[in-house]
Each structure stands twice: as C-alpha cells, then as structure tokens.
Design a protein around this motif. Structure first.
Motif, PDB file in Angstrom:
ATOM      1  N   GLY A   1      -5.278  20.485  15.200  1.00  0.00           N
ATOM      2  CA  GLY A   1      -5.885  19.474  14.495  1.00  0.00           C
ATOM      3  C   GLY A   1      -5.793  19.835  13.239  1.00  0.00           C
ATOM      4  N   ASN A   2      -4.723  20.946  13.027  1.00  0.00           N
ATOM      5  CA  ASN A   2      -4.553  21.276  11.469  1.00  0.00           C
ATOM      6  C   ASN A   2      -3.538  20.292  11.004  1.00  0.00           C
ATOM      7  OD1 ASN A   2      -6.637  23.275  11.253  1.00  0.00           O
ATOM      8  ND2 ASN A   2      -5.227  24.576  12.456  1.00  0.00           N
ATOM      9  N   PRO A   3      -3.366  20.055   9.774  1.00  0.00           N
ATOM     10  CA  PRO A   3      -2.135  19.442   9.078  1.00  0.00           C
ATOM     11  C   PRO A   3      -0.965  20.108   9.277  1.00  0.00           C
ATOM     12  CG  PRO A   3      -3.381  20.230   7.436  1.00  0.00           C
ATOM     13  CD  PRO A   3      -4.225  20.472   8.572  1.00  0.00           C
ATOM     14  N   ALA A   4       0.154  19.275  10.040  1.00  0.00           N
ATOM     15  CA  ALA A   4       1.334  19.782  10.270  1.00  0.00           C
ATOM     16  C   ALA A   4       2.539  19.196   9.193  1.00  0.00           C
ATOM     17  CB  ALA A   4       1.735  19.600  11.584  1.00  0.00           C
ATOM     18  N   GLY A   5       2.204  18.244   8.693  1.00  0.00           N
ATOM     19  CA  GLY A   5       2.956  17.450   7.723  1.00  0.00           C
ATOM     20  C   GLY A   5       2.341  16.414   7.049  1.00  0.00           C
ATOM     21  N   ILE A   6       2.727  16.519   5.884  1.00  0.00           N
ATOM     22  CA  ILE A   6       2.061  15.222   5.085  1.00  0.00           C
ATOM     23  C   ILE A   6       3.382  14.397   4.308  1.00  0.00           C
ATOM     24  CG2 ILE A   6       0.687  14.479   3.094  1.00  0.00           C
ATOM     25  CD1 ILE A   6      -0.350  17.617   3.437  1.00  0.00           C
ATOM     26  N   THR A   7       3.195  13.158   4.428  1.00  0.00           N
ATOM     27  CA  THR A   7       4.168  12.150   3.916  1.00  0.00           C
ATOM     28  C   THR A   7       3.738  11.248   3.019  1.00  0.00           C
ATOM     29  OG1 THR A   7       5.369  12.421   6.022  1.00  0.00           O
ATOM     30  CG2 THR A   7       6.561  11.095   4.467  1.00  0.00           C
ATOM     31  N   LEU A   8       4.030  11.004   1.734  1.00  0.00           N
ATOM     32  CA  LEU A   8       3.515  10.247   0.915  1.00  0.00           C
ATOM     33  C   LEU A   8       4.924   9.050   0.596  1.00  0.00           C
ATOM     34  CD1 LEU A   8       1.447   8.944  -1.311  1.00  0.00           C
ATOM     35  CD2 LEU A   8       2.626  10.533  -3.043  1.00  0.00           C
TER      36      LEU A   8
ATOM     37  N   PRO B   1       0.885  -1.285  -0.056  1.00  0.00           N
ATOM     38  CA  PRO B   1       0.070   0.178  -0.005  1.00  0.00           C
ATOM     39  C   PRO B   1       0.811   1.333   0.106  1.00  0.00           C
ATOM     40  CG  PRO B   1      -0.073  -0.989   2.034  1.00  0.00           C
ATOM     41  CD  PRO B   1       0.780  -2.024   1.352  1.00  0.00           C
ATOM     42  N   VAL B   2       0.436   2.264  -0.627  1.00  0.00           N
ATOM     43  CA  VAL B   2       0.849   3.486  -0.593  1.00  0.00           C
ATOM     44  C   VAL B   2       0.554   4.155   0.529  1.00  0.00           C
ATOM     45  CG1 VAL B   2       1.212   6.017  -1.852  1.00  0.00           C
ATOM     46  CG2 VAL B   2       0.887   3.782  -3.318  1.00  0.00           C
ATOM     47  N   LYS B   3       1.638   4.567   1.349  1.00  0.00           N
ATOM     48  CA  LYS B   3       1.160   4.967   2.850  1.00  0.00           C
ATOM     49  C   LYS B   3       1.171   6.497   2.940  1.00  0.00           C
ATOM     50  CE  LYS B   3       2.820   1.548   5.553  1.00  0.00           C
ATOM     51  NZ  LYS B   3       3.522   0.691   6.826  1.00  0.00           N
ATOM     52  N   VAL B   4       0.112   7.233   3.278  1.00  0.00           N
ATOM     53  CA  VAL B   4       0.107   8.507   3.520  1.00  0.00           C
ATOM     54  C   VAL B   4      -0.167   8.779   4.890  1.00  0.00           C
ATOM     55  CG1 VAL B   4      -1.209  10.715   2.944  1.00  0.00           C
ATOM     56  CG2 VAL B   4      -1.162   8.767   1.290  1.00  0.00           C
ATOM     57  N   ARG B   5       0.826   9.657   5.315  1.00  0.00           N
ATOM     58  CA  ARG B   5       0.866   9.978   6.732  1.00  0.00           C
ATOM     59  C   ARG B   5       0.762  11.218   7.081  1.00  0.00           C
ATOM     60  NH1 ARG B   5       0.556  10.229  11.534  1.00  0.00           N
ATOM     61  NH2 ARG B   5       2.160  10.571  13.013  1.00  0.00           N
ATOM     62  N   VAL B   6      -0.246  11.796   7.729  1.00  0.00           N
ATOM     63  CA  VAL B   6      -0.512  13.103   8.106  1.00  0.00           C
ATOM     64  C   VAL B   6      -0.404  13.395   9.550  1.00  0.00           C
ATOM     65  CG1 VAL B   6      -2.207  14.926   7.666  1.00  0.00           C
ATOM     66  CG2 VAL B   6      -2.242  13.079   6.227  1.00  0.00           C
ATOM     67  N   ARG B   7       0.457  14.304   9.941  1.00  0.00           N
ATOM     68  CA  ARG B   7       0.595  14.658  11.147  1.00  0.00           C
ATOM     69  C   ARG B   7      -0.226  15.984  11.627  1.00  0.00           C
ATOM     70  NH1 ARG B   7       5.556  12.795   9.815  1.00  0.00           N
ATOM     71  NH2 ARG B   7       6.313  11.214  11.096  1.00  0.00           N
ATOM     72  N   ALA B   8      -0.423  15.859  12.819  1.00  0.00           N
ATOM     73  CA  ALA B   8      -1.263  17.197  13.089  1.00  0.00           C
ATOM     74  C   ALA B   8      -0.963  17.934  13.982  1.00  0.00           C
ATOM     75  CB  ALA B   8      -2.730  16.711  13.567  1.00  0.00           C
ATOM     76  N   ASP B   9      -1.065  19.339  13.975  1.00  0.00           N
ATOM     77  CA  ASP B   9      -0.633  20.317  15.188  1.00  0.00           C
ATOM     78  C   ASP B   9      -1.654  20.069  16.393  1.00  0.00           C
ATOM     79  OD1 ASP B   9      -2.684  21.728  14.482  1.00  0.00           O
ATOM     80  OD2 ASP B   9      -1.523  23.288  13.437  1.00  0.00           O
TER      81      ASP B   9
ATOM     82  N   PRO C   1      -4.380   8.953  21.274  1.00  0.00           N
ATOM     83  CA  PRO C   1      -4.339  10.330  21.520  1.00  0.00           C
ATOM     84  C   PRO C   1      -2.922  10.798  22.312  1.00  0.00           C
ATOM     85  CG  PRO C   1      -6.205   9.876  22.663  1.00  0.00           C
ATOM     86  CD  PRO C   1      -5.983   8.705  21.823  1.00  0.00           C
ATOM     87  N   ALA C   2      -2.720   9.900  23.389  1.00  0.00           N
ATOM     88  CA  ALA C   2      -1.391  10.159  24.078  1.00  0.00           C
ATOM     89  C   ALA C   2      -0.252  10.097  23.269  1.00  0.00           C
ATOM     90  CB  ALA C   2      -1.414   9.273  25.446  1.00  0.00           C
ATOM     91  N   GLN C   3      -0.145   9.322  22.342  1.00  0.00           N
ATOM     92  CA  GLN C   3       1.121   9.100  21.487  1.00  0.00           C
ATOM     93  C   GLN C   3       1.474   9.978  20.589  1.00  0.00           C
ATOM     94  OE1 GLN C   3       1.337   5.274  19.988  1.00  0.00           O
ATOM     95  NE2 GLN C   3       1.218   4.276  22.024  1.00  0.00           N
ATOM     96  N   GLU C   4       0.625  11.208  20.428  1.00  0.00           N
ATOM     97  CA  GLU C   4       0.854  11.973  19.302  1.00  0.00           C
ATOM     98  C   GLU C   4       1.759  13.128  19.643  1.00  0.00           C
ATOM     99  OE1 GLU C   4      -2.478  15.474  19.581  1.00  0.00           O
ATOM    100  OE2 GLU C   4      -3.130  13.238  19.206  1.00  0.00           O
ATOM    101  N   GLU C   5       2.029  13.260  20.992  1.00  0.00           N
ATOM    102  CA  GLU C   5       2.897  14.257  21.320  1.00  0.00           C
ATOM    103  C   GLU C   5       4.366  14.030  21.072  1.00  0.00           C
ATOM    104  OE1 GLU C   5       2.402  17.527  22.584  1.00  0.00           O
ATOM    105  OE2 GLU C   5       0.414  17.385  21.935  1.00  0.00           O
TER     106      GLU C   5
END
Lengths: 192, 146
Positions: free
Chosen positions: A76-83, A65-73, A163-167
């Motif tokens: 909740g807004n996108p802070a980084g997109i990785t394809l 699968p083509v992985k799309v990773r979206v990080r959030a600030d 949710p705790a792991q996003e920090e």
C-alpha cells in the motif's frame, strides 16, 4: 425589666466556604469527564456529483483536469507517481511540479477557478498517501508558514480501480503470453 | 473542674490557595472543553497534513462517515460494512429533504478515514454516498503544524 447585656460579636465575620468548594469540585469533575483532547482537524473538499460533467458538451473555459496517478506496491505504499505524463519520484517533487503547472494560473485572468485535479490511485494505496498528494497538489504554505495559498479547489477521484486489476498494472511491459484465453480466471472474477 | 484561665483554640486551615487552584482548574477545563457535535472516534488515526487547517464556521449539514483501518464504517455509532451504509444514508437523505430550508446539494459528507485504509475502500464509500445523491465530500485530516 432587666435585659441581659448583649455581647458584641468577636469582630471577625467568616464566610462558610464549604458549599462553594463543593460546587467547584463538582464543576472540576464535570469538566474533567467531558474533556476530550483532540488535535485540530481540517478538510480537503471534493466535489463529485454523480452525473459526470464530462458527459455533456465540453465547456470552452473548462480546462482538462490535471491527472495525478499514484501506483501502489503490495503493502500500500506509493510505488510511482505520475503528474500528467511526467513521472515523479516523491511527493515533494510533485508539489514543485504542481506549483509550476497550477501556480502560474492564479490571478484574475488565470485559470485558478477552472483547473481541476483528478486523482487516480490504486485500490490498495494507503489513504495517508492520498492526503499527501492532496497536500502537495492543492496548495502550499506561504513564507510566513501560516497562510495557505491554494492552487486548486476542484478535486475529484477517477473511477475506482478494482483490487483485482492492480496486479497487471504493476507489470505493464509483460505481454502475458503464458495464459492466453483460459476460462478459469474469467470465471473466478465476478463482474464488478 | 473549672479552670479560670481556659483558652479555646480554633484551628482553621487557610482555604484561599486551594480555592485559587480549584478556580484555575475550572477555568482550564472550561476553556479546553469541546462542545462540538463532531463525531470523532479515537479508533481512527487520521493522516496529517499542513494544509488541513481547521475551518472557521460550521459546515452546512455535515454527515460524518468514519472508516476504520479494517475497512468497516463507523456511522452514527454503528459499525457497518460499506454495503450496509446504504440504508442509513438513505434515511439521512430523506431527513434532510424533509427539513425545510435544507438542500441535499449542500450536505457535506465528511470522511474520516484511517491512514491505513486502502484508497479504493474510501472510493467505494464515496460511490455509495453518490448513489444516495450526495455530492459534496470532505476528506478529513489532522492538522500538522508546520
């Protein structure tokens, strides 16, 4: 016998319109009350059987699968997109890259039917960004602005991030030396 | 007193334009009437997308799960937490299984989530649906005309 002379009618026959108007008004009121103005809605299909197909032997035809990773600030807004491995700046860039990667595979000999997108998003990312990613990745509008050209049909989510792991994921470069094996945070976090 | 030259005046309004307008309105409301049984709550502000074109034809066995901005779930008219969704979903599953000719595999969970809901919340709900043995999902979005 004498009959009274019959009087001829005036010549104009008038229909009684009142019941018809009554019914029309009833209909208007019914339709008015049952009117619900909604804009048209569409779907993005997601297939997620509970038994993950990855656990078995890998299919020869199946692409990774083509992985799309979206990080959030924190808002909740996108802070980084990785394809895959590529870091991208915006959703429009993601759309272009996805077209490069997936658009080549269309056609009978292509891998259109087997390519898959895996979405990996931070917990607090706003849902509208998921739809933006799906819009960018799953297809694009043809030049006539009407026909939708689909790039990929199979979409799935990566296992949800708690949710705790996003920090810590926001600050990956810090080795976190200040609090090594303290027991308090371990106790405060219940096992998910 | 009787006047020989008495004339009876009849005053009747012309109803034709009004009836015309009324019919126009009836036709307008008739055409815009939406008889679809989709659950659509006004509380939810859907995200919009150019690719979310309305599908032609009905989805087979649709089950709509609506997610409010607060993270609460609107299911069958009730506001539930995501954990409370398990019971109603189980009932839906049994109902689908009990109807001849319907397969649980073909049932689609339509997720109408507010645009500000955390994605993790939507994923939690998908996981709960998966645990109730549902496999097909649709993320609903408002169609934005290009």
């Amino acid at each position: 016998m004498k009959f009274a002379a019959k009087q001829e009618p005036a010549g104009e026959v008038q229909l009684n319109m009142t019941p018809m108007i009554d019914i029309c008004f009833q209909l208007i009121i019914f339709f008015m009350l049952s009117l619900r103005l909604y804009s048209p809605e569409g779907d993005f299909g997601i297939s997620m059987p509970i038994a993950s197909p990855r656990e078995g032997l890998p299919d020869e035809q199946q692409m990774l699968p083509v992985k799309v990773r979206v990080r959030a600030d924190k808002n909740g807004n996108p802070a980084g997109i990785t394809l895959g491995d590529r870091k991208l700046q915006s959703f429009s860039e993601l759309a272009l890259q996805a077209r490069d990667i997936l658009g080549m595979d269309r056609g009978p000999a292509g891998t259109f039917s087997s390519s898959e997108i895996e979405l990996d998003c931070d917990y607090n990312l706003k849902f509208e960004n998921v739809i933006k990613v799906l819009t960018a990745v799953t297809g694009y509008l043809a030049d006539d602005k009407q026909t939708i050209i689909r790039l990929v049909e199979k979409i799935r989510f990566a296992p949800p991030r708690p949710p705790a792991q996003e920090e810590p994921s926001k600050k990956p470069t810090h080795p976190a030396p200040s609090n090594p094996p303290s027991e308090k945070p371990a106790e405060s976090k219940p096992p998910s | 007193m009787f006047y020989r030259g008495h004339i009876e005046y009849k005053c009747e309004p012309n109803l034709t334009p009004m009836i015309d307008c009324t019919f126009q309105l009836v036709v307008f409301f008739l055409l815009t009437l939406n008889f679809s049984s989709d659950e659509q709550s006004e509380l939810i502000r859907l995200p919009s997308s150019e690719l979310a074109k309305p599908v032609e034809g009905a989805v087979e066995t649709p089950i709509t799960v609506q997610v409010l901005a607060s993270g609460k779930v609107l299911f069958g008219g009730d506001v539930l937490t995501s954990e409370e969704l398990r019971g109603p979903l189980r009932r839906e599953r049994e109902a689908i299984r009990s109807v001849l000719g319907r397969k649980l595999k073909n049932a689609t969970i339509i997720i109408r989530a507010d645009r500000d809901v955390p994605t993790g919340k939507v994923q939690e709900i998908i996981k709960i649906c998966q645990e109730a043995e549902f496999e097909r999902f649709s993320l609903r979005a408002k169609w934005k005309q290009p």
